[in-house]
Design a protein around this motif. Structure first.
Motif, PDB file in Angstrom:
ATOM      1  N   LEU A 149      17.150  19.482   5.501  1.00 51.34           N
ATOM      2  CA  LEU A 149      18.333  19.268   4.429  1.00 51.34           C
ATOM      3  C   LEU A 149      17.666  18.934   3.151  1.00 51.34           C
ATOM      4  O   LEU A 149      16.823  18.419   2.981  1.00 51.34           O
ATOM      5  N   VAL A 183      29.298  18.230   2.325  1.00 46.98           N
ATOM      6  CA  VAL A 183      28.280  19.167   2.977  1.00 46.98           C
ATOM      7  C   VAL A 183      28.473  20.583   2.406  1.00 46.98           C
ATOM      8  O   VAL A 183      29.697  21.355   2.743  1.00 46.98           O
ATOM      9  N   ILE A 222      24.911  17.260   0.585  1.00 48.00           N
ATOM     10  CA  ILE A 222      23.812  17.675   1.422  1.00 48.00           C
ATOM     11  C   ILE A 222      24.003  19.248   1.709  1.00 48.00           C
ATOM     12  O   ILE A 222      25.012  19.704   1.502  1.00 48.00           O
ATOM     13  N   THR A 223      22.906  19.816   2.092  1.00 49.78           N
ATOM     14  CA  THR A 223      22.928  21.361   2.388  1.00 49.78           C
ATOM     15  C   THR A 223      21.701  21.884   2.960  1.00 49.78           C
ATOM     16  O   THR A 223      20.691  20.997   2.856  1.00 49.78           O
ATOM     17  N   GLU A 224      21.780  22.750   3.802  1.00 51.33           N
ATOM     18  CA  GLU A 224      20.605  23.164   4.621  1.00 51.33           C
ATOM     19  C   GLU A 224      20.187  24.333   3.921  1.00 51.33           C
ATOM     20  O   GLU A 224      18.985  25.148   4.107  1.00 51.33           O
ATOM     21  N   ARG A 253      27.950  25.933   7.756  1.00 48.82           N
ATOM     22  CA  ARG A 253      27.740  24.676   7.304  1.00 48.82           C
ATOM     23  C   ARG A 253      28.804  23.868   8.179  1.00 48.82           C
ATOM     24  O   ARG A 253      28.743  22.445   8.153  1.00 48.82           O
ATOM     25  N   ILE A 269      27.659  21.617  10.798  1.00 53.59           N
ATOM     26  CA  ILE A 269      26.885  20.298  10.132  1.00 53.59           C
ATOM     27  C   ILE A 269      27.927  19.057   9.962  1.00 53.59           C
ATOM     28  O   ILE A 269      27.554  17.910  10.138  1.00 53.59           O
TER      29      ILE A 269
END
Length: 367
Positions: A101, A172, A199-201, A216, A219
């Motif tokens: 992340l 997210v 946050i982010t992937e 997303r 998550i």
């Protein structure tokens, strides 16, 4: 070479799916090993098609990772991999967990004890907006962290409600952490990156592609003990989040809506299928803390650093927020709350009995 550069390289492989990344880590242990392995060895795994192998071959450079690291250090952005102690345990057990992340803000919120996701329409009614903000504010007031997608509509209102309370909220993203989408949420985005958490992937610079948002959503539900649905159509991204939540064994809550309105049809259908109907934040709280009456909520709130009062009833919450902003006469409350004067008088009487306010010479004072 610092292992972080290899992780940045690995997370930045945009054309390699989350599933492929998961398999690669299981087989080769670390991004550094993956970077070093030959094309022939990768080909023998049968994980990739030719175009994937070509892409990996072209991508074997750490130059972009070095630039990304410099940018992240300048902007206060952190990378948390699955090996990091701060990586949430709840995310490790979901289907296709993110390999890592990118985070900015108060990273301790990732592991706060109770987190509730709130999802709903991007084009909500006035009532939907009011519910989202009021529920988020009430839940945040007792220390619950609100998780949502920082989209327009219900998401944004939920974040505003919680950040205006104790700031306990996580956004997210469906983009890189350096991109605010939609742009209309820039003020909220900036404030959350300082006072809460985003946050982010997805890697730096990744744009808001359509498939990012369903991805997303797992998550949002994965981080949360339960998900609250406010105003969702039958075919909507909110229901994708709910499906993830159900697969993950999470609680699903729904605020009921107009049975003749398509905006509420998805949520109403979930109620028919067994989701928990909620009309009051206490309906959610009772699943996580023992709450027998309003006085217990008030006592719990007094232990919080802010020492502010909890207003569970949505209409009371609306009045409380307005009074806190400086609207201290009944005339002003009628104008800005859009509630009938007789309703306001009744609510103010109850708030005075509960020792939330005092009315002196026509002016309303918070206690």
């Amino acid at each position: 070479m610092d292992e972080a550069f290899y992780w940045l390289w690995f997370l930045g492989l945009e054309k390699i799916t989350a599933k492929q990344k998961k398999i690669m880590l299981e087989r080769f242990v670390s991004p550094q090993n993956i970077f070093s392995i030959s094309r022939e060895s990768l080909e023998k795994t049968n994980i990739f098609k030719k175009e994937n192998l070509d892409y990996l071959e072209r991508s074997k450079s750490l130059e972009k990772a070095r630039h990304s690291m410099n940018y992240m250090e300048e902007q206060g952005i952190r990378m948390i991999t699955r090996e990091d102690p701060l990586f949430p345990e709840m995310l490790k057990s979901i289907y296709m967990p993110p390999a890592g992340l990118f985070v900015k803000g108060d990273v301790t919120l990732l592991n706060s004890s109770i987190k509730i996701g709130i999802v709903g329409s991007r084009n909500p009614t006035v009532l939907g907006k009011r519910y989202a903000k009021a529920f988020a504010q009430s839940l945040a007031a007792v220390g619950i962290t609100i998780v949502s997608g920082l989209a327009a509509g219900i998401d944004g209102q939920s974040h505003w409600g919680s950040i205006d309370e104790l700031g306990r909220t996580i956004g997210v993203l469906g983009t890189g952490i350096d991109i605010c989408y939609p742009f209309s949420n820039q003020k909220l985005f900036d404030r959350m990156s300082k006072e809460a958490l985003i946050i982010t992937e997805f890697n730096l610079g990744e744009k808001p592609l359509p498939y990012h948002f369903p991805q997303r959503n797992r998550i949002i539900s994965g981080l949360s003990q339960g998900v609250l649905v406010i105003e969702a159509r039958k075919k909507s991204g909110s229901l994708i989040t709910v499906n993830h939540a159900l697969e993950q064994g999470k609680n699903v809550y729904v605020i009921p809506g107009d049975i003749s309105a398509s905006q509420w049809a998805g949520g109403n259908q979930l109620l028919k299928e067994g989701a928990k109907l909620v009309t009051d934040p206490r309906d959610i709280l009772e699943d996580y803390v023992i709450v027998n009456n309003h006085s217990e909520l008030k006592n719990a709130k007094k232990t919080m650093a802010s020492k502010e009062k909890i207003m569970i009833n949505i209409a009371e919450q609306t009045l409380y927020n307005l009074i806190r902003k400086g609207y201290t006469t009944i005339d002003e409350l009628v104008i800005y709350s859009e509630l009938p004067v007789n309703t306001i008088n009744g609510l103010l009487t109850m708030m005075e009995i509960e020792e939330v306010i005092d009315i002196k010479y026509g002016n309303i004072v918070l206690l």
